[in-house]
Every structure is written in C-alpha cells, then in structure tokens.
Design a protein around this motif. Structure first.
Motif, PDB file in Angstrom:
ATOM      1  N   PHE A   1      -8.056  -8.921 -10.546  1.00  0.00           N
ATOM      2  CA  PHE A   1      -7.356  -7.832  -9.863  1.00  0.00           C
ATOM      3  C   PHE A   1      -8.359  -6.827  -9.299  1.00  0.00           C
ATOM      4  CE2 PHE A   1      -4.142  -9.501 -12.614  1.00  0.00           C
ATOM      5  CZ  PHE A   1      -2.912  -9.167 -12.066  1.00  0.00           C
ATOM      6  N   ILE A   2      -7.988  -6.233  -8.168  1.00  0.00           N
ATOM      7  CA  ILE A   2      -8.670  -5.040  -7.669  1.00  0.00           C
ATOM      8  C   ILE A   2      -7.631  -3.942  -7.536  1.00  0.00           C
ATOM      9  CG2 ILE A   2      -9.745  -3.973  -5.643  1.00  0.00           C
ATOM     10  CD1 ILE A   2     -11.403  -6.450  -5.249  1.00  0.00           C
ATOM     11  N   ILE A   3      -7.899  -2.813  -8.184  1.00  0.00           N
ATOM     12  CA  ILE A   3      -7.025  -1.647  -8.104  1.00  0.00           C
ATOM     13  C   ILE A   3      -7.682  -0.624  -7.181  1.00  0.00           C
ATOM     14  CG2 ILE A   3      -5.974   0.267  -9.375  1.00  0.00           C
ATOM     15  CD1 ILE A   3      -5.923  -1.527 -11.839  1.00  0.00           C
ATOM     16  N   ILE A   4      -6.887  -0.107  -6.218  1.00  0.00           N
ATOM     17  CA  ILE A   4      -7.377   0.916  -5.290  1.00  0.00           C
ATOM     18  C   ILE A   4      -6.459   2.122  -5.414  1.00  0.00           C
ATOM     19  CG2 ILE A   4      -7.964   1.457  -2.897  1.00  0.00           C
ATOM     20  CD1 ILE A   4      -8.075  -1.593  -2.405  1.00  0.00           C
ATOM     21  N   ASP A   5      -6.982   3.178  -6.030  1.00  0.00           N
ATOM     22  CA  ASP A   5      -6.156   4.368  -6.269  1.00  0.00           C
ATOM     23  C   ASP A   5      -7.069   5.555  -6.562  1.00  0.00           C
ATOM     24  OD1 ASP A   5      -4.214   6.210  -6.910  1.00  0.00           O
ATOM     25  OD2 ASP A   5      -3.083   4.844  -8.208  1.00  0.00           O
TER      26      ASP A   5
ATOM     27  N   ASP B   1      -7.194 -12.347  -6.884  1.00  0.00           N
ATOM     28  CA  ASP B   1      -5.856 -12.951  -6.900  1.00  0.00           C
ATOM     29  C   ASP B   1      -4.784 -11.937  -6.541  1.00  0.00           C
ATOM     30  OD1 ASP B   1      -6.572 -15.633  -8.000  1.00  0.00           O
ATOM     31  OD2 ASP B   1      -7.276 -14.395  -9.676  1.00  0.00           O
ATOM     32  N   ALA B   2      -5.047 -10.657  -6.860  1.00  0.00           N
ATOM     33  CA  ALA B   2      -4.031  -9.628  -6.627  1.00  0.00           C
ATOM     34  C   ALA B   2      -4.696  -8.285  -6.373  1.00  0.00           C
ATOM     35  CB  ALA B   2      -3.086  -9.526  -7.817  1.00  0.00           C
ATOM     36  N   VAL B   3      -4.001  -7.457  -5.568  1.00  0.00           N
ATOM     37  CA  VAL B   3      -4.461  -6.105  -5.256  1.00  0.00           C
ATOM     38  C   VAL B   3      -3.354  -5.124  -5.613  1.00  0.00           C
ATOM     39  CG1 VAL B   3      -5.051  -4.509  -3.384  1.00  0.00           C
ATOM     40  CG2 VAL B   3      -6.005  -6.818  -3.412  1.00  0.00           C
ATOM     41  N   LEU B   4      -3.746  -4.017  -6.238  1.00  0.00           N
ATOM     42  CA  LEU B   4      -2.809  -2.930  -6.510  1.00  0.00           C
ATOM     43  C   LEU B   4      -3.330  -1.703  -5.780  1.00  0.00           C
ATOM     44  CD1 LEU B   4      -3.220  -4.709  -9.335  1.00  0.00           C
ATOM     45  CD2 LEU B   4      -1.401  -3.182 -10.080  1.00  0.00           C
ATOM     46  N   THR B   5      -2.512  -1.146  -4.887  1.00  0.00           N
ATOM     47  CA  THR B   5      -2.966  -0.030  -4.078  1.00  0.00           C
ATOM     48  C   THR B   5      -1.935   1.092  -4.049  1.00  0.00           C
ATOM     49  OG1 THR B   5      -3.697   0.646  -1.857  1.00  0.00           O
ATOM     50  CG2 THR B   5      -2.067  -1.127  -1.970  1.00  0.00           C
TER      51      THR B   5
ATOM     52  N   MET C   1      -2.714 -14.173  -1.739  1.00  0.00           N
ATOM     53  CA  MET C   1      -3.012 -13.014  -2.582  1.00  0.00           C
ATOM     54  C   MET C   1      -1.763 -12.144  -2.739  1.00  0.00           C
ATOM     55  SD  MET C   1      -6.001 -10.161  -2.047  1.00  0.00           S
ATOM     56  CE  MET C   1      -5.134  -9.402  -0.667  1.00  0.00           C
ATOM     57  N   LYS C   2      -1.499 -11.672  -3.951  1.00  0.00           N
ATOM     58  CA  LYS C   2      -0.349 -10.809  -4.209  1.00  0.00           C
ATOM     59  C   LYS C   2      -0.747  -9.339  -4.044  1.00  0.00           C
ATOM     60  CE  LYS C   2       1.967 -14.464  -5.293  1.00  0.00           C
ATOM     61  NZ  LYS C   2       2.943 -15.028  -4.324  1.00  0.00           N
ATOM     62  N   ILE C   3       0.167  -8.557  -3.460  1.00  0.00           N
ATOM     63  CA  ILE C   3      -0.093  -7.143  -3.217  1.00  0.00           C
ATOM     64  C   ILE C   3       0.979  -6.308  -3.905  1.00  0.00           C
ATOM     65  CG2 ILE C   3      -0.384  -5.320  -1.493  1.00  0.00           C
ATOM     66  CD1 ILE C   3      -1.222  -7.456   0.506  1.00  0.00           C
ATOM     67  N   PHE C   4       0.531  -5.414  -4.789  1.00  0.00           N
ATOM     68  CA  PHE C   4       1.423  -4.491  -5.487  1.00  0.00           C
ATOM     69  C   PHE C   4       1.143  -3.085  -4.952  1.00  0.00           C
ATOM     70  CE2 PHE C   4       0.552  -8.076  -8.166  1.00  0.00           C
ATOM     71  CZ  PHE C   4       1.743  -8.371  -8.810  1.00  0.00           C
ATOM     72  N   VAL C   5       2.181  -2.385  -4.557  1.00  0.00           N
ATOM     73  CA  VAL C   5       2.023  -1.026  -4.039  1.00  0.00           C
ATOM     74  C   VAL C   5       2.500  -0.035  -5.090  1.00  0.00           C
ATOM     75  CG1 VAL C   5       2.787   0.612  -2.283  1.00  0.00           C
ATOM     76  CG2 VAL C   5       2.195  -1.724  -1.623  1.00  0.00           C
ATOM     77  N   PHE C   6       1.623   0.916  -5.450  1.00  0.00           N
ATOM     78  CA  PHE C   6       1.967   2.025  -6.349  1.00  0.00           C
ATOM     79  C   PHE C   6       2.480   3.201  -5.526  1.00  0.00           C
ATOM     80  CE2 PHE C   6      -1.624   0.615  -9.301  1.00  0.00           C
ATOM     81  CZ  PHE C   6      -0.758   0.141 -10.267  1.00  0.00           C
TER      82      PHE C   6
END
Length: 408
Positions: free
Chosen positions: A6-10, A49-53, A78-83
C-alpha cells in the motif's frame, strides 16, 4: 489473503498513521507520503497493489490524483481508496465516477476500514440469506436451524452496490442490520420477482425507506397494466396498511422490468420470465466473470406431465448455465408435488435436472414449503444430493440457512 503493498497519501498525519498501523497489523506493507506530488512519483516507480489518498490535499487533491491514475491503463488492476472528512453524497459519487474503488469517511474505524479493504482487494460478492422459506413465515422451535422468514437475499458488491432480492419477511432484518451498522446514509436496489404477498408484504417494514437521505430503487415486473410502483403503493393503501408510500422519507424510485438485459448500478442484470401464475421474473447478475442466479417462484413440470415443456427447460438451462450460485425454488419433494401440480412451484427431481443440465457450480435449495420443518428440509437436501450423485454430476448442493453468508 496474501500481504499487499500500500501507499498512503495524506497530509493528515494522524489519519495516515492510524491507517498504516491497521494495515500493518493485518500483515500488509505500507509506505506513507504527506505530499500528493511525491506520492504520485512513488506510485509510478513502486507500482503498489493499492493507494489510499485524501480528498483535500495541497498541490493535487485526491480526486485529481485518482483521475490521473485511472487515465493510465497500466494501473487498471490497482485499487484506489479515497479518504475524506466530507460526508456529502456529491463527493462520494464524484470519487466513484473518477474511478475510486471505495470512499472512506474520516475518522476511520479500524474494523470497518479493514473489512472494506479486504472486500475490495478480494473483489468478491457477498451473498447473504435473510429468509429462505416460501408462502408464509414459519416461526417456532422446529424451524430454528433454517429460520422462519420468507424470501429475501442480498448481494453486496466490492464497489458498494447493494442488491436486495424480494421483500419477504426477511427484509425487515436487512433493514435492522443496516440501521445497526451506524451508516448515516444507505442506498440500494430492491428487485421483486413478482407481486405475490410473500414477496412484497414486508416491504413496508424495511425501515431505511422511512429515513431521509437514503436512496432506493424498486425494480420488478408489471402485472397487466399495473407497474411496480402501483403494485407497491396499492398494498400500502389505507384499506390494507395504516402507512402509505407518502410517508417514505427516503428517495424511492421505481423501474418496470420485462425479459431482457439491464444496466443496474453499473452491473449487468438479465431477466427471464418464469413458469408461475402471473408475470414472475428470474434474475441473473453477472460480475467479474462470475454470476448469481435467483430463480423463484418457478414450476418445472415433470416429464410425464401434459404441461412439460422441453423448450422452456432448454431456455432455463441456458439462462443459468455455469453460474456460481443457482438459488432456486425447491418447494416440494417429488411425492409432495404430485398433489400440488399447477401451484407454481418445483420439486426436487426437476431442480436437480436443471442444475445438472445448466452445469451450475453451486445449487442452493430455497423457498421451502411452510409445512416442512428443519428435519424435513434436511431430508430434502439429502435426497437432492443422492439424485445428483446418481447422475454422476459434479454439482455441489447446499441448503442455506437464514443469516448464512456465501462469498462468490
């Protein structure tokens, strides 16, 4: 599930740290970037595999980042999760439209957050049984194993679509479960197979319909000149029920269906006219190379009957062919059926015939007669399995109980 990267961008370090801790505890590898520009560079070089932004970011917000990633075909898997701390429907819809796989509200709750992540990464559909009986609810000590509620099955999809099939008494439990989840807003599609009472009479007890901000569409067949909206409102008229559809607080819309193929919430839904009094539809939902078929109520006449139709059986077998789950009307044993011909329901031998001819990957016996207690359903299940074994077919057969969940 295998560990993922995972890569988290916040730029909200508290949320980023919390999300990282939850994911690492689950065995995943996680990197955090507080800059969207740096995060995008890391995504392009590390291919996670996934990004959380986060939505609200300096330089480039989460919406723009999502759009950029979805414009690159190499990131399709790639899965994208939006916060976001914004609970507005517009923002959620915009994120999903741009290609996000999930929209997660801050502050995140560890259990629900991880559940969402697992569901998206697994890309599986959750099928849950809320009522498996037909005709009438059957409460009492002899129906505890399979439950006493009438027809209701839900499908929950990775990107949030929520389908409800039929509004038997089980739909009340669906509503109670949604309320207990703590969600401030719910939406879904309610498919009605046909307007006989045991498939619609608990719709007025589906509590989310009375809550402002919720959004539900009711879909089903017309009955003569009566559309599905009229059918629902008529049963809630003053003569039959003290509360009318005018009291619905949610946004409730209606769609009349016939035989055909429909786009419902971005998913393909096929319908087929079934052998049952009036206009009754069977449903096939296709997703990611898999499918679920909901076929009730339906009478497949025995081969020695004057009403047996080989053409109809061929059509039905083609409709369910290769499905992962055939949830189908198995109201009677063959012995019981002899005195119930023409009542619109099927017996074991013809259900087994359909499942084997259609080469289904899982047969689920459903819509049990109210005269059958748990032991009778157990016996019916055993007979079905023996019939399949005798044919030499490779068709797993199940008898789902109320509250049972199957992942497809």
């Amino acid at each position: 599930m295998e560990p993922k990267r995972f890569i988290i961008i916040d730029d909200d370090r508290l949320t980023a740290g919390h999300a990282k801790a939850v994911l690492q505890k689950a065995g995943h590898k996680v990197d955090v970037h507080n800059s969207s520009i740096q995060g995008l560079e890391a995504i392009r070089s590390e291919r996670p595999d996934a990004v959380l932004t986060d939505v609200m970011m300096p330089d480039m917000d989460g919406m723009e980042l999502t759009q950029k990633l979805r414009e690159d075909p190499s990131f399709d898997e790639m899965k994208i999760f939006v916060f976001s701390g914004k609970a507005f429907e517009y923002d959620r819809a915009r994120a999903m439209e741009l290609g996000a796989d999930a929209y997660i509200l801050k502050p995140i709750k560890a259990e629900s957050f991880l559940s969402t992540v697992d569901r998206i990464l697994g890309d599986r559909v959750e099928v849950k049984f809320w009522g498996v009986r037909g005709t009438l609810p059957k409460p009492g000590p002899n129906t505890l194993r399979y439950g006493g509620n009438t027809s209701c099955v839900t499908l929950s999809f990775p990107r949030g679509q929520f389908f409800i099939f039929d509004a038997g008494s089980g739909i009340r439990e669906v509503g109670s479960n949604l309320l207990a989840s703590g969600k401030t807003r719910t939406e879904g599609k309610i498919f009605i197979s046909h307007p006989h009472w045991d498939h619609i009479n608990a719709l007025p007890f589906f509590a989310p319909l009375f809550i402002p901000g919720n959004d539900y569409e009711v879909l089903g067949p017309m009955h003569g000149s009566l559309g599905i909206e009229k059918l629902v409102s008529e049963q809630m008229s003053g003569a039959y029920f003290p509360i009318t559809v005018r009291e619905f607080g949610a946004r409730v819309t209606y769609r009349d269906l016939r035989e055909g193929t429909y786009d419902v919430g971005g998913l393909q839904v096929k319908t087929m006219l079934l052998s049952h009094p009036g206009y009754c539809l069977g449903y096939r939902v296709d997703y990611g190379g898999r499918s679920v078929c909901y076929i009730t109520d339906n009478e497949m006449f025995l081969p020695d009957s004057d009403y047996h139709s080989p053409g109809y059986m061929d059509q039905l077998a083609d409709f369910v062919r290769g499905t992962e789950m055939l949830i189908t009307d198995t109201t009677y044993t063959d012995e019981e059926y002899r005195s119930k011909v023409g009542w619109g329901h099927s017996c074991l031998s013809q259900v087994v015939e359909l499942a084997c001819r259609g080469e289904v990957k899982g047969l689920y016996l459903f819509h049990h007669d109210p005269d059958q207690d748990d032991d009778a359903i157990d016996a019916k299940h055993a007979i079905a399995r023996m019939m399949i074994e005798k044919r030499g077919a490779d068709v797993p057969c199940y008898c789902p109980a109320e509250a049972e969940t199957v992942m497809v």
